[in-house]
Design a protein around this motif. Structure first.
Motif, PDB file in Angstrom:
ATOM      1  N   ARG A  52       0.677  -1.203   0.007  1.00  0.00           N
ATOM      2  CA  ARG A  52       0.067   0.104  -0.080  1.00  0.00           C
ATOM      3  C   ARG A  52       0.850   1.131   0.023  1.00  0.00           C
ATOM      4  NH1 ARG A  52      -5.102  -0.244   1.990  1.00  0.00           N
ATOM      5  NH2 ARG A  52      -5.048   1.564   3.294  1.00  0.00           N
ATOM      6  N   PHE A  53       0.295   2.289  -0.576  1.00  0.00           N
ATOM      7  CA  PHE A  53       1.101   3.788  -0.620  1.00  0.00           C
ATOM      8  C   PHE A  53       0.969   4.155   0.905  1.00  0.00           C
ATOM      9  CE2 PHE A  53       0.050   3.913  -5.141  1.00  0.00           C
ATOM     10  CZ  PHE A  53       1.126   3.696  -5.530  1.00  0.00           C
ATOM     11  N   PRO A  54       2.083   4.835   1.494  1.00  0.00           N
ATOM     12  CA  PRO A  54       2.017   5.473   2.640  1.00  0.00           C
ATOM     13  C   PRO A  54       1.204   6.567   3.041  1.00  0.00           C
ATOM     14  CG  PRO A  54       4.168   5.670   1.694  1.00  0.00           C
ATOM     15  CD  PRO A  54       3.528   4.997   0.725  1.00  0.00           C
ATOM     16  N   TRP A  55       0.323   6.889   2.039  1.00  0.00           N
ATOM     17  CA  TRP A  55      -0.451   8.027   2.055  1.00  0.00           C
ATOM     18  C   TRP A  55      -1.833   7.799   1.796  1.00  0.00           C
ATOM     19  CZ3 TRP A  55       3.697   8.197  -0.957  1.00  0.00           C
ATOM     20  CH2 TRP A  55       3.598   7.791  -2.183  1.00  0.00           C
ATOM     21  N   GLY A  56      -2.933   8.586   2.276  1.00  0.00           N
ATOM     22  CA  GLY A  56      -4.042   8.307   2.049  1.00  0.00           C
ATOM     23  C   GLY A  56      -4.622   6.929   2.336  1.00  0.00           C
TER      24      GLY A  56
ATOM     25  N   GLY B  19      -3.949   4.273   0.567  1.00  0.00           N
ATOM     26  CA  GLY B  19      -3.030   3.228   0.152  1.00  0.00           C
ATOM     27  C   GLY B  19      -3.048   2.870  -1.296  1.00  0.00           C
ATOM     28  N   ASN B  20      -4.252   3.369  -1.907  1.00  0.00           N
ATOM     29  CA  ASN B  20      -4.472   2.882  -3.336  1.00  0.00           C
ATOM     30  C   ASN B  20      -4.179   4.037  -4.129  1.00  0.00           C
ATOM     31  OD1 ASN B  20      -5.266   0.856  -4.952  1.00  0.00           O
ATOM     32  ND2 ASN B  20      -7.274   1.071  -4.763  1.00  0.00           N
ATOM     33  N   HIS B  21      -4.245   5.059  -4.135  1.00  0.00           N
ATOM     34  CA  HIS B  21      -3.858   6.114  -4.667  1.00  0.00           C
ATOM     35  C   HIS B  21      -2.489   6.727  -4.815  1.00  0.00           C
ATOM     36  CE1 HIS B  21      -8.430   6.577  -3.858  1.00  0.00           C
ATOM     37  NE2 HIS B  21      -8.318   7.218  -5.326  1.00  0.00           N
TER      38      HIS B  21
ATOM     39  N   LEU C 223      -7.746   3.313 -11.060  1.00  0.00           N
ATOM     40  CA  LEU C 223      -7.228   2.307 -10.156  1.00  0.00           C
ATOM     41  C   LEU C 223      -7.308   0.951 -10.757  1.00  0.00           C
ATOM     42  CD1 LEU C 223      -9.321   3.941  -7.089  1.00  0.00           C
ATOM     43  CD2 LEU C 223      -6.864   4.275  -7.649  1.00  0.00           C
ATOM     44  N   PRO C 224      -6.380  -0.019  -9.947  1.00  0.00           N
ATOM     45  CA  PRO C 224      -6.498  -1.449 -10.363  1.00  0.00           C
ATOM     46  C   PRO C 224      -8.037  -1.998 -10.532  1.00  0.00           C
ATOM     47  CG  PRO C 224      -4.955  -1.313  -8.639  1.00  0.00           C
ATOM     48  CD  PRO C 224      -5.776   0.145  -8.895  1.00  0.00           C
TER      49      PRO C 224
END
Length: 111
Positions: free
Chosen positions: A82-86, A88-90, A101-102
């Motif tokens: 996951r991305f470390p912000w928001g 985790g998907n954006h 998105l995926p």
């Protein structure tokens, strides 16, 4: 005889080089006013005209833009972590109208 010709050639070459050096110093003096005028009267209008041309062409393409149908290719948009912000998907610079998105597009195609 040969040494006399060699000395004469050396003197001719020295005089020629000396004349070129003194002539070259006076012939190529820098002229900052010329380059200032070139910048303001040639470069600036060219940059402005190129910007206007680009804007008009992009607006023409913008009106004819159709978002492509989403195809969930397996090799694109892989998320191993996951991305470390928001959520985790954006991604960090995510744009919902251009970056799917995926799972697919976030919003309707109301462009």
């Amino acid at each position: 005889m040969f040494s006399r010709i060699a000395r004469a050639n050396q003197m001719i070459i020295r005089n020629h080089v000396r004349n070129m050096a003194t002539h070259g110093e006076h012939a190529h003096t820098p002229n900052p006013d010329f380059w200032k005028k070139v910048f303001f009267f040639v470069s600036c209008p060219a940059i402005v005209l190129a910007g206007i041309n680009t804007y008009l062409l992009e607006m023409e393409h913008y009106h004819h833009y159709h978002r492509p149908e989403f195809v969930p290719y397996e090799h694109l948009r892989i998320r191993t972590r996951r991305f470390p912000w928001g959520d985790g998907n954006h991604s960090l610079f995510h744009n919902p109208s251009t970056n799917p998105l995926p799972e697919g597009w976030e919003e309707d195609a109301s462009h």
